[in-house]
Design a protein around this motif. Structure first.
Motif, PDB file in Angstrom:
ATOM      1  N   LEU A 163       0.827  -1.209   0.000  1.00  9.94           N
ATOM      2  CA  LEU A 163       0.000   0.000   0.000  1.00  9.94           C
ATOM      3  C   LEU A 163       0.861   1.258   0.000  1.00  9.94           C
ATOM      4  CD1 LEU A 163      -2.749   1.447   0.296  1.00  9.94           C
ATOM      5  CD2 LEU A 163      -2.529   1.151   2.763  1.00  9.94           C
ATOM      6  N   VAL A 164       1.904   1.294   0.837  1.00  6.95           N
ATOM      7  CA  VAL A 164       2.807   2.446   0.878  1.00  6.95           C
ATOM      8  C   VAL A 164       3.501   2.625  -0.466  1.00  6.95           C
ATOM      9  CG1 VAL A 164       4.879   3.386   1.966  1.00  6.95           C
ATOM     10  CG2 VAL A 164       3.143   2.281   3.372  1.00  6.95           C
ATOM     11  N   ASP A 165       3.936   1.528  -1.059  1.00  8.89           N
ATOM     12  CA  ASP A 165       4.574   1.581  -2.381  1.00  8.89           C
ATOM     13  C   ASP A 165       3.638   2.179  -3.416  1.00  8.89           C
ATOM     14  OD1 ASP A 165       6.695   0.345  -4.420  1.00  8.89           O
ATOM     15  OD2 ASP A 165       4.700  -0.244  -5.103  1.00  8.89           O
ATOM     16  N   GLN A 166       2.379   1.792  -3.360  1.00 10.54           N
ATOM     17  CA  GLN A 166       1.402   2.319  -4.303  1.00 10.54           C
ATOM     18  C   GLN A 166       1.129   3.799  -4.057  1.00 10.54           C
ATOM     19  OE1 GLN A 166      -2.364   0.334  -4.028  1.00 10.54           O
ATOM     20  NE2 GLN A 166      -3.410   1.799  -5.352  1.00 10.54           N
ATOM     21  N   LYS A 167       0.993   4.195  -2.798  1.00  7.63           N
ATOM     22  CA  LYS A 167       0.700   5.597  -2.477  1.00  7.63           C
ATOM     23  C   LYS A 167       1.845   6.527  -2.885  1.00  7.63           C
ATOM     24  CE  LYS A 167      -3.345   5.510  -0.333  1.00  7.63           C
ATOM     25  NZ  LYS A 167      -4.482   6.389  -0.686  1.00  7.63           N
ATOM     26  N   LEU A 168       3.079   6.056  -2.713  1.00  4.23           N
ATOM     27  CA  LEU A 168       4.233   6.880  -3.054  1.00  4.23           C
ATOM     28  C   LEU A 168       4.616   6.791  -4.523  1.00  4.23           C
ATOM     29  CD1 LEU A 168       6.536   6.250   0.053  1.00  4.23           C
ATOM     30  CD2 LEU A 168       5.158   8.267  -0.446  1.00  4.23           C
ATOM     31  N   ILE A 208       7.934  -0.750  -6.811  1.00  3.38           N
ATOM     32  CA  ILE A 208       8.960  -1.788  -6.636  1.00  3.38           C
ATOM     33  C   ILE A 208       8.468  -2.968  -5.804  1.00  3.38           C
ATOM     34  CG2 ILE A 208      10.870  -0.160  -6.884  1.00  3.38           C
ATOM     35  CD1 ILE A 208      11.149  -0.217  -3.828  1.00  3.38           C
ATOM     36  N   VAL A 209       7.292  -2.867  -5.192  1.00  2.00           N
ATOM     37  CA  VAL A 209       6.752  -3.970  -4.405  1.00  2.00           C
ATOM     38  C   VAL A 209       5.701  -4.701  -5.230  1.00  2.00           C
ATOM     39  CG1 VAL A 209       5.538  -4.636  -2.288  1.00  2.00           C
ATOM     40  CG2 VAL A 209       7.172  -2.750  -2.246  1.00  2.00           C
ATOM     41  N   PRO A 210       5.858  -6.005  -5.471  1.00  2.00           N
ATOM     42  CA  PRO A 210       4.794  -6.747  -6.162  1.00  2.00           C
ATOM     43  C   PRO A 210       3.481  -6.633  -5.389  1.00  2.00           C
ATOM     44  CG  PRO A 210       6.798  -8.071  -5.992  1.00  2.00           C
ATOM     45  CD  PRO A 210       7.010  -6.853  -5.140  1.00  2.00           C
ATOM     46  N   LYS A 211       2.400  -6.525  -6.119  1.00  2.00           N
ATOM     47  CA  LYS A 211       1.098  -6.308  -5.482  1.00  2.00           C
ATOM     48  C   LYS A 211       0.829  -7.393  -4.444  1.00  2.00           C
ATOM     49  CE  LYS A 211      -2.095  -4.654  -8.002  1.00  2.00           C
ATOM     50  NZ  LYS A 211      -3.163  -4.496  -9.031  1.00  2.00           N
ATOM     51  N   THR A 212       0.440  -6.967  -3.252  1.00  2.00           N
ATOM     52  CA  THR A 212       0.224  -7.874  -2.126  1.00  2.00           C
ATOM     53  C   THR A 212      -1.075  -7.497  -1.427  1.00  2.00           C
ATOM     54  OG1 THR A 212       2.633  -7.907  -1.821  1.00  2.00           O
ATOM     55  CG2 THR A 212       1.288  -8.907  -0.087  1.00  2.00           C
ATOM     56  N   LYS A 213      -1.901  -8.501  -1.122  1.00  2.00           N
ATOM     57  CA  LYS A 213      -3.156  -8.283  -0.415  1.00  2.00           C
ATOM     58  C   LYS A 213      -3.396  -9.427   0.568  1.00  2.00           C
ATOM     59  CE  LYS A 213      -5.480  -5.691  -4.118  1.00  2.00           C
ATOM     60  NZ  LYS A 213      -5.617  -4.417  -3.382  1.00  2.00           N
ATOM     61  N   GLU A 214      -4.377  -9.197   1.457  1.00  3.51           N
ATOM     62  CA  GLU A 214      -4.773 -10.234   2.413  1.00  3.51           C
ATOM     63  C   GLU A 214      -5.751 -11.181   1.735  1.00  3.51           C
ATOM     64  OE1 GLU A 214      -6.542  -7.489   4.889  1.00  3.51           O
ATOM     65  OE2 GLU A 214      -4.680  -6.505   5.438  1.00  3.51           O
ATOM     66  N   VAL A 215      -5.470 -12.483   1.863  1.00  4.50           N
ATOM     67  CA  VAL A 215      -6.224 -13.493   1.136  1.00  4.50           C
ATOM     68  C   VAL A 215      -6.485 -14.677   2.059  1.00  4.50           C
ATOM     69  CG1 VAL A 215      -6.053 -15.173  -0.755  1.00  4.50           C
ATOM     70  CG2 VAL A 215      -5.415 -12.810  -1.157  1.00  4.50           C
ATOM     71  N   LEU A 243      19.618   1.935 -12.391  1.00  2.00           N
ATOM     72  CA  LEU A 243      19.842   1.183 -11.155  1.00  2.00           C
ATOM     73  C   LEU A 243      19.837   2.109  -9.950  1.00  2.00           C
ATOM     74  CD1 LEU A 243      20.583  -1.382  -9.598  1.00  2.00           C
ATOM     75  CD2 LEU A 243      22.992  -0.929 -10.156  1.00  2.00           C
ATOM     76  N   GLN A 244      20.455   3.281 -10.067  1.00  2.00           N
ATOM     77  CA  GLN A 244      20.502   4.232  -8.967  1.00  2.00           C
ATOM     78  C   GLN A 244      19.097   4.727  -8.610  1.00  2.00           C
ATOM     79  OE1 GLN A 244      23.164   4.980  -7.183  1.00  2.00           O
ATOM     80  NE2 GLN A 244      22.104   6.440  -5.859  1.00  2.00           N
ATOM     81  N   SER A 245      18.281   4.984  -9.633  1.00  2.00           N
ATOM     82  CA  SER A 245      16.915   5.449  -9.389  1.00  2.00           C
ATOM     83  C   SER A 245      16.090   4.365  -8.697  1.00  2.00           C
ATOM     84  CB  SER A 245      16.262   5.845 -10.714  1.00  2.00           C
ATOM     85  OG  SER A 245      14.902   6.192 -10.532  1.00  2.00           O
ATOM     86  N   GLN A 246      16.212   3.131  -9.154  1.00  2.00           N
ATOM     87  CA  GLN A 246      15.487   2.037  -8.525  1.00  2.00           C
ATOM     88  C   GLN A 246      15.981   1.798  -7.098  1.00  2.00           C
ATOM     89  OE1 GLN A 246      13.009  -0.474 -10.028  1.00  2.00           O
ATOM     90  NE2 GLN A 246      12.666   1.506 -10.996  1.00  2.00           N
ATOM     91  N   PHE A 247      17.278   1.917  -6.895  1.00  2.00           N
ATOM     92  CA  PHE A 247      17.841   1.734  -5.559  1.00  2.00           C
ATOM     93  C   PHE A 247      17.320   2.792  -4.591  1.00  2.00           C
ATOM     94  CE2 PHE A 247      21.151   2.895  -2.485  1.00  2.00           C
ATOM     95  CZ  PHE A 247      21.288   1.700  -1.798  1.00  2.00           C
ATOM     96  N   GLU A 248      17.215   4.026  -5.048  1.00  2.00           N
ATOM     97  CA  GLU A 248      16.715   5.103  -4.190  1.00  2.00           C
ATOM     98  C   GLU A 248      15.245   4.875  -3.821  1.00  2.00           C
ATOM     99  OE1 GLU A 248      17.514   8.696  -6.279  1.00  2.00           O
ATOM    100  OE2 GLU A 248      19.693   8.538  -6.075  1.00  2.00           O
ATOM    101  N   ARG A 249      14.480   4.277  -4.702  1.00  2.00           N
ATOM    102  CA  ARG A 249      13.090   3.955  -4.372  1.00  2.00           C
ATOM    103  C   ARG A 249      13.032   2.883  -3.289  1.00  2.00           C
ATOM    104  NH1 ARG A 249       9.367   4.395  -9.793  1.00  2.00           N
ATOM    105  NH2 ARG A 249      10.422   6.197 -10.725  1.00  2.00           N
ATOM    106  N   GLU A 275      -4.571   6.795   7.784  1.00  2.10           N
ATOM    107  CA  GLU A 275      -5.945   6.309   7.862  1.00  2.10           C
ATOM    108  C   GLU A 275      -6.137   5.048   7.025  1.00  2.10           C
ATOM    109  OE1 GLU A 275      -8.333   9.590   6.684  1.00  2.10           O
ATOM    110  OE2 GLU A 275      -7.986  10.744   8.524  1.00  2.10           O
ATOM    111  N   ASP A 276      -5.497   4.981   5.853  1.00  6.06           N
ATOM    112  CA  ASP A 276      -5.591   3.775   5.030  1.00  6.06           C
ATOM    113  C   ASP A 276      -4.939   2.586   5.732  1.00  6.06           C
ATOM    114  OD1 ASP A 276      -6.904   5.196   3.083  1.00  6.06           O
ATOM    115  OD2 ASP A 276      -5.113   5.570   1.881  1.00  6.06           O
ATOM    116  N   LEU A 277      -3.813   2.825   6.382  1.00  3.74           N
ATOM    117  CA  LEU A 277      -3.158   1.753   7.136  1.00  3.74           C
ATOM    118  C   LEU A 277      -4.003   1.327   8.326  1.00  3.74           C
ATOM    119  CD1 LEU A 277       0.544   3.032   7.070  1.00  3.74           C
ATOM    120  CD2 LEU A 277      -0.402   1.094   5.809  1.00  3.74           C
ATOM    121  N   TYR A 278      -4.691   2.282   8.941  1.00  7.94           N
ATOM    122  CA  TYR A 278      -5.569   1.948  10.066  1.00  7.94           C
ATOM    123  C   TYR A 278      -6.682   1.004   9.630  1.00  7.94           C
ATOM    124  CZ  TYR A 278      -9.170   2.533  13.658  1.00  7.94           C
ATOM    125  OH  TYR A 278     -10.131   2.297  14.598  1.00  7.94           O
TER     126      TYR A 278
END
Length: 492
Positions: free
Chosen positions: A205-210, A214-221, A297-303, A408-411
């Protein structure tokens, strides 16, 4: 079509007793069980007197009791039930599973806002039903599984809550001996136990908001499989219910769930073509990258740095972030005629941040270990943040409204857990807000990732506006404090 009156328990508007005794009739009435038997293709109109008042209907050939509605009405009822379950919280769903009101996982896994993800989960459920079960991953300290589709292709990684490193059903013996032989050093004192599956989903969620990507989509299942680690009691119950259904169908049909109970956990989409970062970083030392690729690579590393710092990841080594590197040699060779017009493309490079289950601490590490960011020692960490990263992130994290919306989204996500504690969650958000404050200042001052991790640790707490008994009201005023206590083994 016949009508049924629940008060009289007899079909109305029927030709007479001949239809009831005729075995070829589409609708028959059983006087002994007071039920309606409907042959395939038959239907019965049922007047509903209450909210869920439906008579007991037997469909021949199915072998189970179910509620029959003619034509597409049955599917609409199923969709209505699924939509009703999708609106429930995670805790309510777990309570229904414990009570046995839900047997499968198809009704639990509903993602109307993400049809693509729903389709992938549906493929996983179909594969499990056909006997292609998830395969346990040998690496790691918890029970995690490769989930496949009906063709045998890996489509995701499932990590059940009960099989986390310190879960009561963890199948890995290393943590059991750790807990038994060394209880004083057991666990990470800054993290909430058995909340790794939420941490995985929250990192996505944080990866998506920002806008990091770089984070593969993850949800509660929710998933259920024979290859998962269940207790002996759960397996014995499942065998007993199956035996009862086989030997005494009238009794077995009354069970709400016959199989094993579904498990809740994090489901992360599988990424192909990636290797561990350590593999490529060692290779890049001997084979320098082209300038444009090095900037990628530097740009991806900074993310990756931004993500780990915001969520305060306590477990980021070189083995749990991946790199995908497409060399020019991997592309198909063109003919001599095509090479005259060909454009030299630089190789693409991409980073995937996996294993985010040990993040979102409720305090900075201050006991035995510091849990440092291992990427801080890499050469890429010595370069200042690029303008691309600053343009991507700075405008968002410097806006307090954005930070509040993120909290609030994390809550909404964290409160679904059975062991949710609002006071502990507020501490987690205090640490995250402090990390965001430091990151904002570092980006404004054009610092490097190495300089970022050396900044004083900050906690931004929300002030209390008042209290009524045990209810504490939080205000909109924030207080900034420095966390001065250091862990015993500290490299910073």
């Amino acid at each position: 079509m016949a009508e049924y009156d629940p008060s009289e328990r007899t079909p109305l508007n029927s030709p007479g007793s001949q239809e009831r005794d005729d075995p070829e009739a589409s609708v028959q009435y059983d006087r002994t069980r007071h039920t309606i038997k409907v042959n395939p293709g038959g239907a019965v109109r049922v007047p509903v007197t209450g909210e869920n008042a439906l008579p007991e209907v037997d469909v021949e050939g199915s072998g189970e009791e179910e509620l029959l509605l003619a034509g597409p009405a049955g599917s609409s009822t199923k969709r209505a039930r699924r939509s009703k379950l999708s609106s429930l919280s995670l805790t309510d769903k777990e309570n229904l599973i414990t009570a046995g009101s839900i047997g499968g996982t198809g009704e639990l896994n509903s993602f109307p806002e993400d049809p693509e993800f729903s389709e992938i989960i549906q493929k996983a459920e179909q594969a499990i039903e056909s006997g292609l079960f998830p395969e346990r991953i040998s690496q790691g300290s918890s029970g995690s599984y490769f989930v496949k589709d009906s063709k045998g292709n890996i489509i995701g990684v499932f990590k059940p809550k009960s099989e986390e490193p310190y879960g009561h059903l963890n199948p890995k013996w290393t943590k059991y001996f750790h807990k038994t032989c060394c209880p004083c050093c057991f666990g990470r004192g800054c993290l909430v136990p058995n909340q790794g599956y939420l941490s995985e989903a929250a990192a996505s969620l944080v990866d998506q908001k920002l806008g990091l990507g770089i984070v593969p989509k993850t949800k509660e299942v929710f998933l259920v499989s024979e290859t998962f680690h269940y207790s002996a009691i759960d397996r014995a119950k499942s065998r007993g219910k199956k035996y009862a259904l086989e030997k005494v169908p009238q009794v077995g049909r009354r069970f709400h769930r016959v199989g094993l109970p579904p498990k809740v956990g994090s489901f992360q989409l599988f990424v192909e073509g990636y290797k561990e970062a350590d593999f490529w970083l060692r290779k890049f030392e001997t084979e320098p990258l082209p300038e444009n690729t090095r900037k990628q690579l530097q740009s991806q590393f900074e993310r990756l740095v931004v993500l780990d710092y915001v969520i305060r990841n306590t477990d980021r080594g070189s083995d749990n972030w991946l790199v995908k590197y497409d060399k020019p040699d991997d592309a198909p060779k063109a003919s001599e005629k095509d090479t005259e017009w060909a454009v030299n493309k630089d190789p693409a490079i991409k980073i995937a941040a996996i294993d985010n289950g040990l993040a979102f601490p409720f305090k900075h590490p201050d006991e035995w270990r510091a849990y440092p960011f291992h990427w801080a020692s890499l050469p890429q960490a010595k370069a200042p943040f690029s303008q691309e990263t600053r343009d991507l992130v700075l405008s968002r994290i410097s806006d307090m409204n954005f930070v509040q919306d993120l909290s609030e989204d994390l809550y909404e996500m964290f409160k679904a857990d059975k062991g949710f504690d609002k006071a502990i969650f507020e501490k987690q958000m205090s640490v995250m807000r402090g990390q965001i404050l430091n990151l904002t200042q570092a980006l404004k001052d054009v610092k490097s990732p190495m300089q970022l991790v050396q900044m004083p640790r900050v906690v931004v707490e929300r002030s209390r506006s008042g209290s009524q008994g045990r209810i504490v009201n939080l205000g909109s005023v924030f207080t900034q404090t420095f966390h001065c206590k250091r862990p015993f083994f500290s490299s910073w």
